[in-house]
Design an enzyme around this catalytic site. Structure first.
Site, mmCIF file in Angstrom:
data_model
loop_
_atom_site.group_PDB
_atom_site.id
_atom_site.type_symbol
_atom_site.label_atom_id
_atom_site.label_comp_id
_atom_site.label_asym_id
_atom_site.label_seq_id
_atom_site.Cartn_x
_atom_site.Cartn_y
_atom_site.Cartn_z
ATOM 1 N N GLU A 100 9.201 1.331 11.108
ATOM 2 C CA GLU A 100 10.233 2.371 10.990
ATOM 3 C C GLU A 100 9.505 3.707 11.034
ATOM 4 O O GLU A 100 8.807 4.067 10.086
ATOM 5 C CB GLU A 100 11.013 2.221 9.690
ATOM 6 C CG GLU A 100 11.902 0.977 9.716
ATOM 7 C CD GLU A 100 12.731 0.830 8.466
ATOM 8 O OE1 GLU A 100 13.230 -0.278 8.252
ATOM 9 O OE2 GLU A 100 12.863 1.812 7.712
ATOM 10 N N CYS B 177 13.664 10.564 7.480
ATOM 11 C CA CYS B 177 13.493 10.078 8.855
ATOM 12 C C CYS B 177 14.769 10.225 9.665
ATOM 13 O O CYS B 177 14.731 10.498 10.857
ATOM 14 C CB CYS B 177 13.036 8.634 8.846
ATOM 15 S SG CYS B 177 14.193 7.554 8.005
ATOM 16 N N LYS C 104 0.859 -1.193 0.000
ATOM 17 C CA LYS C 104 0.000 0.000 0.000
ATOM 18 C C LYS C 104 0.896 1.245 0.000
ATOM 19 O O LYS C 104 1.486 1.599 1.013
ATOM 20 C CB LYS C 104 -0.914 0.050 1.229
ATOM 21 C CG LYS C 104 -1.994 1.114 1.036
ATOM 22 C CD LYS C 104 -2.511 1.709 2.303
ATOM 23 C CE LYS C 104 -1.855 2.978 2.716
ATOM 24 N NZ LYS C 104 -1.861 4.091 1.771
HETATM 25 P P1 NAD Z 1 2.016 8.215 7.741
HETATM 26 O O1 NAD Z 1 2.207 7.421 8.977
HETATM 27 O O2 NAD Z 1 0.996 9.277 7.734
HETATM 28 O O3 NAD Z 1 1.682 7.274 6.526
HETATM 29 C C1 NAD Z 1 2.498 6.155 6.192
HETATM 30 C C2 NAD Z 1 1.647 5.118 5.506
HETATM 31 O O4 NAD Z 1 0.729 4.585 6.463
HETATM 32 C C3 NAD Z 1 0.799 5.674 4.365
HETATM 33 O O5 NAD Z 1 0.798 4.748 3.293
HETATM 34 C C4 NAD Z 1 -0.575 5.795 5.000
HETATM 35 O O6 NAD Z 1 -1.624 5.719 4.080
HETATM 36 C C5 NAD Z 1 -0.571 4.587 5.916
HETATM 37 N N1 NAD Z 1 -1.545 4.651 7.002
HETATM 38 C C6 NAD Z 1 -1.991 5.740 7.659
HETATM 39 N N2 NAD Z 1 -2.891 5.388 8.598
HETATM 40 C C7 NAD Z 1 -3.006 4.042 8.547
HETATM 41 C C8 NAD Z 1 -3.776 3.074 9.269
HETATM 42 N N3 NAD Z 1 -4.605 3.426 10.253
HETATM 43 N N4 NAD Z 1 -3.625 1.771 8.950
HETATM 44 C C9 NAD Z 1 -2.771 1.380 7.985
HETATM 45 N N5 NAD Z 1 -2.047 2.251 7.253
HETATM 46 C C10 NAD Z 1 -2.149 3.571 7.527
HETATM 47 O O7 NAD Z 1 3.470 8.790 7.389
HETATM 48 P P2 NAD Z 1 3.836 9.826 6.253
HETATM 49 O O8 NAD Z 1 3.349 11.161 6.699
HETATM 50 O O9 NAD Z 1 3.434 9.271 4.931
HETATM 51 O O10 NAD Z 1 5.426 9.765 6.311
HETATM 52 C C11 NAD Z 1 6.214 10.554 7.119
HETATM 53 C C12 NAD Z 1 6.614 9.795 8.383
HETATM 54 O O11 NAD Z 1 7.345 8.615 8.042
HETATM 55 C C13 NAD Z 1 7.537 10.593 9.277
HETATM 56 O O12 NAD Z 1 7.149 10.456 10.607
HETATM 57 C C14 NAD Z 1 8.887 9.934 9.047
HETATM 58 O O13 NAD Z 1 9.803 10.093 10.095
HETATM 59 C C15 NAD Z 1 8.499 8.527 8.855
HETATM 60 N N6 NAD Z 1 9.575 7.799 8.180
HETATM 61 C C16 NAD Z 1 10.324 6.920 8.919
HETATM 62 C C17 NAD Z 1 11.381 6.235 8.319
HETATM 63 C C18 NAD Z 1 12.241 5.288 9.110
HETATM 64 O O14 NAD Z 1 12.988 4.526 8.507
HETATM 65 N N7 NAD Z 1 12.194 5.294 10.422
HETATM 66 C C19 NAD Z 1 11.657 6.436 6.957
HETATM 67 C C20 NAD Z 1 10.867 7.351 6.259
HETATM 68 C C21 NAD Z 1 9.818 8.014 6.878
#
Ligand code: NAD
Length: 510
Positions: free
Chosen positions: A266, A300, A192
């Protein structure tokens, strides 16, 4: 053709034409489909907020169809000899390299990351596929554990279909980091992608159509609360790997509880870069600028908190101010651009809301602190452009020091002693990454033990080594990616105990 904004725009427009002409949907059981009962939405480019075309947000029925396909394909994929899986994954990598130009241009328009950082994305994604392809044949190997009258041996087997949920910040790279080890382990996948950046995931699905058996790779576009939720609840899915926000990790843990899913998260970070008085000044300065302002600060592992020791603080901050003020903001396809537009209006508004918060909290805005609205010919007033920003004279209790802003915004905080640096570094809910700059080896080693983060770099910017573990502590995540750590997540370890036939079996009821 030389790389200029104009030539890049022309090439990107040619690649994007098909997305404008037809909505994109899902990839289920080897077929592209618009699915059942989906709703269409516009996919906007952050460069000027115009539409790159429509995307169909999937329904529960679409997720169910994808999970069923992944389940039906699981046994044959798991049983495929490792050497054969290896060959297919190398073929996948060949296709990534062949389409590298398209991937870079499309991705840059979709998520706003400057083309200078996206150019190598497909090559790095391909390298990751090749790394895991070469490990596919040995992934199931275990250990032989001998006793006097028994021999135990362990084997690893793929856990089954897995759900992979990815964010928008570097969507292509993060999708390939996750999916390559899952496939090499012998798992089938339902991916997804982030709703804001679906295009590179679509290209990946096109490569999957060409290279992999039907059902091994499935992809459903759509929103977290419908597609993501159903995927994490579906009984066929045995494990979920999420890259996203910490709050999303908590949601998913709840959603997957009823089916006891294995989880790998992550998540977010508020990573310290700690610069001591004895640091190599110029290299530390380069790294501080690079590790926050590259990738638009939407990374991140970005070092969004600078902890700077008192002896060099004034000189370092002055040099930093000059460098930040000099960063080139522009269209993501301009090869000169160092900071591009932020992914979407909502995120952009969140980032700029911290400009007022910093003032209210009493920090000094040393550079930036405003959005860029005036078109200069190189970028549009309609895009999500923000001036690279540096807050100084901050304290660690301020919101700009505690919350993940996820934009080109750096918060600088002074410290005096090593103990204080450790306390400040650890005073956050996150524990993803940390960077330590000192020429004192003993201190580097002490910091390596004391700073609570899953990954630390000493005298270096973020350097990713594929076999090394990648992941965070505290609210930054659960589990590690990379090398064998990935296989541990995507596989079950099974112990088989074989008797040598020499011991006496206890007898009952004789
Ligand atoms: P997000 O958590 O809003 O979304 C990530 C994914 O989760 C999307 O595909 C979203 O549709 C899905 N999602 C959201 N709610 C959900 C639910 N209830 N059930 C299942 N899936 C759901 O994150 P974002 O805003 O897209 O990305 C930014 C975040 O990602 C930042 O916090 C960043 O630090 C983090 N990030 C972490 C790493 C790492 O390796 N630690 C790497 C890149 C980004």
């Amino acid at each position: 053709m030389s790389d200029t904004l104009q030539t890049n725009l022309e090439r990107a427009t040619a690649y994007l034409e098909r997305f404008k002409a037809n909505p994109i949907g899902h990839f289920i059981n080897g077929q592209f489909t618009l699915g059942q009962d989906g709703t269409a939405y516009d996919n906007l480019t952050p460069t000027d907020n115009s539409s790159l075309g429509q995307v169909i947000a999937g329904s529960v029925a679409d997720v169910d169809a994808a999970c069923e396909a992944a389940e039906n394909a699981a046994e044959a994929w798991a049983d495929m000899p490792g050497a054969q899986r290896r060959a297919l994954l190398h073929k996948f990598a060949d296709e990534l390299e062949r389409r590298a130009d398209e991937i870079a241009l499309v991705e840059s328009m979709d998520c706003g990351q400057p083309i200078r950082f996206m150019k190598q994305a497909a090559v790095r994604g391909a390298a990751n596929f090749r790394f895991f392809a070469d490990k596919a044949a040995e992934a199931q190997n275990g250990l032989a554990l001998h006793q006097a009258e028994h021999t135990n041996y362990t084997i690893r087997e793929p856990i089954g279909p897995v759900g992979i949920i990815t964010p928008w910040n570097t969507p292509f790279m993060l999708s390939t980091w996750k999916i390559a080890p899952a496939l090499a382990a012998g798992c089938t996948v339902v991916h997804k992608p982030a709703e804001l950046t679906p295009l590179s995931a679509f290209i990946l699905a096109e490569i999957a159509e060409k290279v992999l058996p039907a059902g091994v790779w499935n992809m459903v576009n759509g929103f977290g609360e419908t597609v993501g939720k159903r995927l994490t609840e579906h009984p066929a899915i045995k494990a979920v790997a999420l890259v996203g926000e910490s709050a999303t990790g908590s949601h998913i843990m709840r959603q997957g509880a009823a089916t006891l899913k294995r989880m790998h998260f992550e998540l977010g970070g508020k990573n310290p870069v700690i610069v001591f008085d004895d640091a190599d000044f110029d290299r530390a300065l380069d790294a501080v600028v690079f590790m926050l302002y590259s990738l638009n600060g939407q990374r991140c592992t970005s070092s969004s908190r600078l902890l700077i020791q008192k002896g060099i603080k004034a000189k370092f901050i002055a040099a930093l101010e000059a460098r930040v003020a000099n960063l080139r903001v522009g269209h993501s396809l301009d090869p000169n651009t160092e900071v591009g537009p932020l992914v979407a209006t909502e995120h952009f508004n969140k980032v700029i809301s911290y400009f007022d918060i910093a003032q209210q909290d009493g920090a000094k805005t040393a550079v930036g602190g405003y959005r860029i609205t005036e078109p200069t010919g190189e970028y549009s007033a309609q895009g999500n452009y923000v001036c690279p920003t540096l807050f100084t004279e901050a304290t660690n209790d301020m919101r700009i020091a505690q919350e993940e802003i996820f934009g080109p915004v750096l918060t600088a905080i002074g410290f005096e002693t090593e103990e204080e640096a450790i306390a400040l570094a650890n005073d956050t809910i996150y524990g993803l990454a940390g960077y330590i700059w000192t020429e004192n080896t003993g201190r580097a080693m002490r910091m390596g033990r004391k700073v609570k983060a899953g990954m630390l770099w000493v005298n270096s910017e973020n350097n990713r080594n594929l076999p090394s573990p990648f992941g965070g502590m505290k609210m930054s995540g659960i589990g590690r990616d990379g090398g064998d750590w990935s296989f541990d997540f995507y596989m079950e370890t099974k112990n088989v105990c074989v008797a040598h036939g020499t011991h006496r079996v206890p007898t009952l009821g004789k």
